[in-house]
Design a protein around this motif. Structure first.
Motif, mmCIF file in Angstrom:
data_model
loop_
_atom_site.group_PDB
_atom_site.id
_atom_site.type_symbol
_atom_site.label_atom_id
_atom_site.label_comp_id
_atom_site.label_asym_id
_atom_site.label_seq_id
_atom_site.Cartn_x
_atom_site.Cartn_y
_atom_site.Cartn_z
ATOM 1 N N UNK A 189 10.120 19.201 37.473
ATOM 2 C CA UNK A 189 11.468 18.953 36.959
ATOM 3 C C UNK A 189 12.181 17.966 37.873
ATOM 4 N N UNK A 190 12.871 17.023 37.256
ATOM 5 C CA UNK A 190 13.729 16.078 37.976
ATOM 6 C C UNK A 190 15.117 16.240 37.366
ATOM 7 N N UNK A 247 21.894 18.489 34.889
ATOM 8 C CA UNK A 247 21.536 17.434 33.949
ATOM 9 C C UNK A 247 20.056 17.192 34.152
ATOM 10 N N UNK A 248 19.261 17.496 33.138
ATOM 11 C CA UNK A 248 17.810 17.375 33.242
ATOM 12 C C UNK A 248 17.406 15.932 32.961
ATOM 13 N N UNK A 249 16.789 15.278 33.941
ATOM 14 C CA UNK A 249 16.396 13.880 33.834
ATOM 15 C C UNK A 249 14.969 13.735 33.290
ATOM 16 N N UNK A 250 14.069 14.623 33.707
ATOM 17 C CA UNK A 250 12.702 14.581 33.167
ATOM 18 C C UNK A 250 12.021 15.923 33.394
ATOM 19 N N UNK A 291 13.884 16.915 42.778
ATOM 20 C CA UNK A 291 12.591 17.015 42.096
ATOM 21 C C UNK A 291 11.848 18.200 42.679
ATOM 22 N N UNK A 292 11.293 19.048 41.803
ATOM 23 C CA UNK A 292 10.584 20.231 42.267
ATOM 24 C C UNK A 292 9.675 20.762 41.171
ATOM 25 N N UNK A 293 8.819 21.682 41.546
ATOM 26 C CA UNK A 293 7.953 22.391 40.612
ATOM 27 C C UNK A 293 8.571 23.765 40.377
#
Length: 149
Positions: free
Chosen positions: A14-15, A141-144, A38-40
């Motif tokens: 997730x970014x 806000x989810x970027x990717x 950014x993380x898992x």
């Protein structure tokens, strides 16, 4: 809501941007003017309850939630509030109430402490999480989103 990207699930990359804001409008933490986080999912980067709130979101989604600091970081514990001798602080360090200072534990780990009271010989320091006992707004806000597969 965009559904062409995978939904956030455990193991996804997730970014995102996020912010934590107190009820009085004080922004405690934000990535919106910096690099995104950014993380898992599930790797321990985020507190589990804050991470759980992301499940099912997609790239492009935004969410804002009212959150209890006690639920996320635990309730204030009086056992985490200690008097420390003033001589334990560097003599050139100016101390102020509400100031947060990073201390080293006997195991060498760093832990923040918030100064509550300053007396001539000693200082009262609260080692509870600064958001314990406080409610805040958690905005994301989810970027990717990249699937774990």
């Amino acid at each position: 809501m965009t559904t062409s990207s995978p939904e956030i699930a455990m193991g996804c990359h997730v970014k995102m941007h996020f912010s934590l804001t107190l009820a009085d409008g004080t922004e405690v933490l934000s990535t919106y003017q910096e690099s995104p986080l950014e993380f898992i999912m599930g790797d321990g980067t985020m507190e589990p309850l804050l991470e759980y709130a992301l499940l099912g979101l997609h790239t492009g989604d935004e969410q804002s939630l009212e959150v209890s600091g006690d639920e996320v970081y635990g309730a204030k514990d009086q056992a985490n509030i200690h008097w420390i001798e003033r001589s334990a602080f560097p003599s050139d360090l100016s101390l102020d109430e509400s100031q947060i200072i990073v201390f080293k534990t006997e195991q060498g780990e760093e832990t923040p402490g918030r100064i509550q009271q300053i007396e001539e010989e000693q200082v009262l320091v609260d080692f509870n999480h600064p958001l314990s006992g406080r409610n805040f707004q958690y905005k994301v806000s989810i970027l990717s989103v990249e699937s774990a597969e």
